[in-house]
Design an enzyme around this catalytic site. Structure first.
Site, PDB file in Angstrom:
ATOM      1  N   PRO A   2     130.744  30.119  82.708  1.00  0.00           N
ATOM      2  CA  PRO A   2     129.444  30.319  83.365  1.00  0.00           C
ATOM      3  C   PRO A   2     128.275  30.589  82.430  1.00  0.00           C
ATOM      4  O   PRO A   2     127.959  31.604  82.507  1.00  0.00           O
ATOM      5  CB  PRO A   2     129.511  31.244  84.482  1.00  0.00           C
ATOM      6  N   GLU A   3     127.684  29.956  81.754  1.00  0.00           N
ATOM      7  CA  GLU A   3     126.124  30.019  81.221  1.00  0.00           C
ATOM      8  C   GLU A   3     125.459  28.877  82.100  1.00  0.00           C
ATOM      9  O   GLU A   3     126.072  28.380  83.125  1.00  0.00           O
ATOM     10  CB  GLU A   3     126.450  29.790  79.628  1.00  0.00           C
ATOM     11  N   LYS A  54     121.097  31.414  85.798  1.00  0.00           N
ATOM     12  CA  LYS A  54     122.742  31.379  85.989  1.00  0.00           C
ATOM     13  C   LYS A  54     122.737  31.705  87.585  1.00  0.00           C
ATOM     14  O   LYS A  54     123.849  32.109  87.979  1.00  0.00           O
ATOM     15  CB  LYS A  54     123.249  32.829  85.115  1.00  0.00           C
ATOM     16  N   ARG A 254     128.143  43.395  73.846  1.00  0.00           N
ATOM     17  CA  ARG A 254     128.481  41.846  73.677  1.00  0.00           C
ATOM     18  C   ARG A 254     128.997  41.548  72.339  1.00  0.00           C
ATOM     19  O   ARG A 254     128.030  41.881  71.453  1.00  0.00           O
ATOM     20  CB  ARG A 254     127.728  40.811  74.388  1.00  0.00           C
TER      21      ARG A 254
END
Length: 270
Positions: A2-3, A54, A254
């Site tokens: 999911p980007e 998103k 991240r």
DNA sequence: GCGGTATGCCTAA
DNA sequence: TAGGCCTACCGCG
């Protein structure tokens, strides 16, 4: 997955599957209040499906909106109607005339108003996948930002739809080190960054996966780029461009992937 | 069967 | 900055 490309592709597919129909809505897992949306027959009229960064919005009749955010784990399963029995983890199930959709594991799946929807999109930066995107807001912020460009690209309030994979790949293709302060980037590089991001995201929507190698043109229908060759640095041990080692570090929780040789800090910061 | 991993993001401290 | 959320999948044994 999911980007932004995943979400925009879902909006396109689901709009085609369900827009204009009275859709059977349920929550096999029980964590979405389907009963608040549907009529006595278990159905509600879906007007359209829209993506912003998103975020996904299923706009139903009566200004009622289902807001979905996939988060890290969220996934759709799309099958022909009649579909086999739902898995028990299905948060939201939409059954239409031809297609049936199951949503599993989303961070958000909530019933909101049209005003709530506007409030959510108002917090987001321009989305390169939308026709109405205005990159000037992005340029203006970056031009005076001390923050590293690697963090800015992941900040959904500055530019939305970009995730960890596109961040790594866009910076690599432009030979920009992720720690470069925003304001150190030349204007031309910023414009190229927006265009490249938009191009890669669009390619992702068409191919239903992230492929940043072999130019911006789509792979031929049968020519499937192997997974190990679909990125330059992301999740690779060796840089696809120079074959040197890929470096990683943690930026705001991240992992950033980049190539020290291809993306030197000095070169980018002129 | 188990453990590690993941493309996201929110909250508390 | 760390932890939590929440699920599928893959490699390993």
């Amino acid at each position: 997955m999911p980007e932004g490309h995943t979400v925009h592709r879902a909006a396109r597919d689901h709009d085609g599957d369900f827009a204009g129909q009275r859709v059977l809505v349920s929550s096999p897992q029980g964590r979405f209040p389907a009963e608040e949306l549907v009529d006595a027959d278990g159905r509600a009229h879906l007007e359209r499906v829209e993506a912003y960064g998103k975020h996904l919005f299923y706009v139903f009749e009566g200004e009622r909106v289902v807001h979905v955010h996939l988060g890290l784990f969220g996934k759709f399963f799309r099958r022909r109607t009649p579909a086999p029995a739902s898995r028990s983890s299905t948060r939201l199930r939409l059954e239409g005339e031809a297609m049936t959709l199951e949503l599993v594991g989303p961070t958000a799946c909530e019933l909101v108003s049209v005003e709530d929807m506007r409030a959510i999109t108002a917090r987001l930066g321009p989305d390169p996948l939308r026709e109405d995107a205005n990159p000037r807001r992005f340029y203006a912020y970056v031009a005076r930002a001390k923050a590293p460009i690697g963090a800015i690209l992941m900040d959904q309030s500055r530019i939305c739809g970009v995730g960890n994979v596109y961040r790594a790949e866009v910076l690599h293709l432009l030979r920009v080190h992720p720690e470069t302060p925003g304001k150190a980037l030349p204007k031309a590089t910023l414009r190229a960054m927006w265009r490249l991001t938009a191009g890669l995201l669009r390619r992702g929507v068409e191919e239903k996966r992230i492929v940043t190698t072999r130019g911006l043109t789509l792979a031929k229908p049968r020519e499937r780029v192997p997974r190990h060759d679909s990125t330059h640095v992301y999740r690779r041990r060796w840089c696809r461009t120079c074959e040197g080692p890929v470096s990683t570090y943690t930026l705001r929780a991240r992992t950033v992937h980049y190539c020290d040789a291809c993306q030197p800090l000095e070169a980018a910061a002129e």
